[in-house]
Every structure is written in C-alpha cells, then in structure tokens.
Design an enzyme around this catalytic site. Structure first.
Site, PDB file in Angstrom:
ATOM      1  N   LYS A  52      30.170 -17.814 -30.699  1.00 55.26           N
ATOM      2  CA  LYS A  52      30.979 -19.028 -30.892  1.00 55.26           C
ATOM      3  C   LYS A  52      32.424 -18.655 -31.222  1.00 55.26           C
ATOM      4  CE  LYS A  52      26.925 -21.718 -32.308  1.00 55.26           C
ATOM      5  NZ  LYS A  52      26.129 -22.330 -33.373  1.00 55.26           N
ATOM      6  N   GLN A  96      25.768 -22.327 -39.787  1.00 52.99           N
ATOM      7  CA  GLN A  96      24.718 -21.863 -38.882  1.00 52.99           C
ATOM      8  C   GLN A  96      23.340 -21.997 -39.546  1.00 52.99           C
ATOM      9  OE1 GLN A  96      25.267 -21.098 -35.703  1.00 52.99           O
ATOM     10  NE2 GLN A  96      23.144 -20.582 -35.256  1.00 52.99           N
ATOM     11  N   ASP A 119      28.869 -30.107 -35.251  1.00 53.30           N
ATOM     12  CA  ASP A 119      27.476 -29.933 -34.819  1.00 53.30           C
ATOM     13  C   ASP A 119      26.766 -31.284 -34.693  1.00 53.30           C
ATOM     14  OD1 ASP A 119      26.497 -27.403 -34.210  1.00 53.30           O
ATOM     15  OD2 ASP A 119      26.322 -26.804 -36.314  1.00 53.30           O
TER      16      ASP A 119
HETATM   17  N1  GUN Z   1      20.820 -22.996 -35.101  1.00 55.01           N
HETATM   18  C1  GUN Z   1      20.270 -23.176 -33.891  1.00 55.01           C
HETATM   19  N2  GUN Z   1      21.046 -24.004 -33.140  1.00 55.01           N
HETATM   20  C2  GUN Z   1      22.102 -24.347 -33.924  1.00 55.01           C
HETATM   21  C3  GUN Z   1      23.233 -25.179 -33.708  1.00 55.01           C
HETATM   22  O1  GUN Z   1      23.434 -25.786 -32.651  1.00 55.01           O
HETATM   23  N3  GUN Z   1      24.099 -25.261 -34.749  1.00 55.01           N
HETATM   24  C4  GUN Z   1      23.896 -24.620 -35.927  1.00 55.01           C
HETATM   25  N4  GUN Z   1      24.792 -24.788 -36.888  1.00 55.01           N
HETATM   26  N5  GUN Z   1      22.843 -23.848 -36.153  1.00 55.01           N
HETATM   27  C5  GUN Z   1      21.955 -23.708 -35.154  1.00 55.01           C
END
Ligand code: GUN
Length: 292
Positions: A52, A96, A119
């Site tokens: 990311k 995350q 998110d």
């Molecule tokens: N863990 C798995 N997918 C995601 C996501 O899209 N965002 C976040 N913050 N954690 C994740």
C-alpha cells in the site's frame, strides 16, 4: 473464458489517479496523504501494508507507515489514532487487520474519524454504504465492483452467490450487489459455514464471489457452465518447490473451475491489486472532500 486481469485494471486506475495528482501539483494543491498503522509482525499484513505504501509513492501520494510492536497496548493505539484524526496533513488512514488478540478491534475501528476512514470500516460508513449514501466503500468489495464494471460483466437480474459473511468482504459485497448500481441489481444469496447443501446453491449461481478463506474450496463440480467467478481468497500453502517455501492459493480451485467459467479472476493478480487501487481512490476522494 476471459481472465479478469486485476493487475492490468489496477494499473490503469493508478495511472488515472497519477494524472489527477499531477494536476493537483500543477495547481499548487496539497497532494493526498495516506497513513497506515501496522501492529505486530504478521508476515501477510506486513506484505500488504508495504504494498500500500509503495503504491502511494508510485502515484505521487505522500504516505506514512506507523509500525508498532506486537505488545502495543490498546490505549497507545487509540492515542495514535487520535493523533492521525487531528493531524490536518493526513487525509486518510487505515489500521491493518487483524490486530493482536489483546486489542478490541471494534473499539479501534470506532475511534477512526469517519471522514478519514478510507477502509470504510467505521459503523457510520458501513451504515452509509447500506443506505447507498456517498461514503468510502471498503476497498476489496469496491475493487470487485470496479472490475465487473470495467469488463462490462452483466449483473442485473443475475443470481449472485457470495461465499462468506465477513465484515470486510462478504457482508458489504452482498449489500452492494443487491443495490441499484451498474454492477448491481442482482439477486444475492449469502452462504457460510452453517449453510446446508452449499454446492446445490453454488451450482445455480451466475456469479460467485468466493471469500471464505479456505484454499481451493470451490471446485469445478460446484459450478455451472458460463459462471463468473471472483476469487477473494489468498492463502499461503506450504510448497517445497518454491523458493519462499509456499505458494499463494485462492478460495477457488482454478484448474477445475476455469474451464467452465466465462470470466474468472486469477490468484495472484486478480482481486488483490484492485484492493490497493481502490484504497488509493478512496484517499484521493478524502483529499477532495477535505478541500471542500
Ligand atoms: N486486512 C485484510 N484486508 C484488509 C483491508 O482491506 N484493510 C485493512 N485495514 N486490513 C485488512
């Protein structure tokens, strides 16, 4: 059979965003700034967060990675979130998931300012999504919708089976596909671990979104000819023939399902890259909203 090439489409989207960033710079505007909090050293989470941050650099966004040790307390994490909520330079941020067991995930997600929640996990944004109001759509479902749209996959009136009811993928996916929108207007069934006669249901599906987290669960005998298959799973399966000691497998047994499919996403290179592209899109949206 057409491969839904998430790698290519995500690169197209990133290029489109990079053009927007260039015009922001030319106009003397602030460029979008995404922050990511990672707690602990889970291998997959580290890979995702690094991807990311790298994607931000590539398209000209600012990014900040906040790397906290596994033993970080909930209190310290909530303080960090508050700092990001009040820092005007940060347009959006993510925490995350999964978090270490001693931290209450829901409490953490609720502490994020909904206007910076790129998110789309805050209850305010989940509610807005369910009501079809402007919001940040969670990146994975948003990416799947975008992929279906860009390949002009017909969804209106189709039988969609969503496998899995997670807050991140299955649940939002089922809501979005039933709404009146381009990749929507579908008749949606959600199946999960307690569903009876699961294969009978998947065999009736025109479109299957597999998000159950069990590698290669969906096999060719469980689908009909012409099915559209979206594979959200990504699991590390031990494999001595690979240098890393593992290979990446989806929730779909590609070898037996793909010959019957009209469209299918590969793993890797399908949904995964789309998730990153849509997070960037949400961050751009957050920047634009903060400007207003
Ligand atoms: N863990 C798995 N997918 C995601 C996501 O899209 N965002 C976040 N913050 N954690 C994740």
């Amino acid at each position: 059979m057409t491969i839904l090439d998430g790698k290519k489409v995500s690169n197209d989207i990133k290029e489109e965003i990079a053009v927007d960033v260039q015009s922001m710079i030319a106009n003397g505007e602030k460029v979008p700034h995404l922050a990511a909090i990672l707690v602990g050293t889970d291998g997959a989470s580290m890979t995702y967060v690094n991807a990311k941050v790298k994607a931000c650099e590539k398209i000209g966004f600012h990014s900040t990675l906040i790397d906290l040790p596994e033993e970080t307390t909930e209190e310290v994490l909530l303080e960090k979130i508050n700092e990001l909520n009040t820092n005007d330079d940060i347009d959006g941020f993510i925490v995350q998931l999964p978090l270490p067991k001693h931290i209450d995930e829901q409490k953490v997600l609720m502490a994020i300012d909904p206007d910076k929640d790129v998110d789309g996990f805050h209850p305010t944004n989940v509610g807005r999504m369910a009501l079809d109001l402007p919001t940040f759509l969670p990146a994975t479902p948003f990416g799947i919708m975008e992929l279906l749209e860009r390949y002009n996959v017909e969804t209106s009136g189709k039988n969609v089976v969503v496998m899995g009811r997670s807050h991140i993928v299955g649940r939002p996916m089922s809501i979005l596909m039933s709404q009146k929108r381009k990749a929507g207007d579908a008749t949606v069934t959600v199946v999960h671990s307690r569903t009876k006669n699961l294969a009978e249901i998947t065999r009736e599906a025109d479109i299957i979104v597999a998000a159950i987290g069990i590698s290669e669960y969906l096999t060719g005998d469980m689908v009909k000819d012409g099915v559209v298959v979206i594979d959200v799973g990504i699991t590390r399966v031990p494999d001595d023939t690979k240098k890393a000691g593992y290979r990446l497998a989806g929730d779909v047994d590609f070898a037996s399902v793909s010959p019957k499919a009209s469209f299918i996403t590969p793993v890797p290179g399908g949904v995964g890259p789309m998730t990153i592209a849509m997070l960037l899109k949400n961050t751009l949206l957050a920047r634009e909203r903060h400007n207003k």
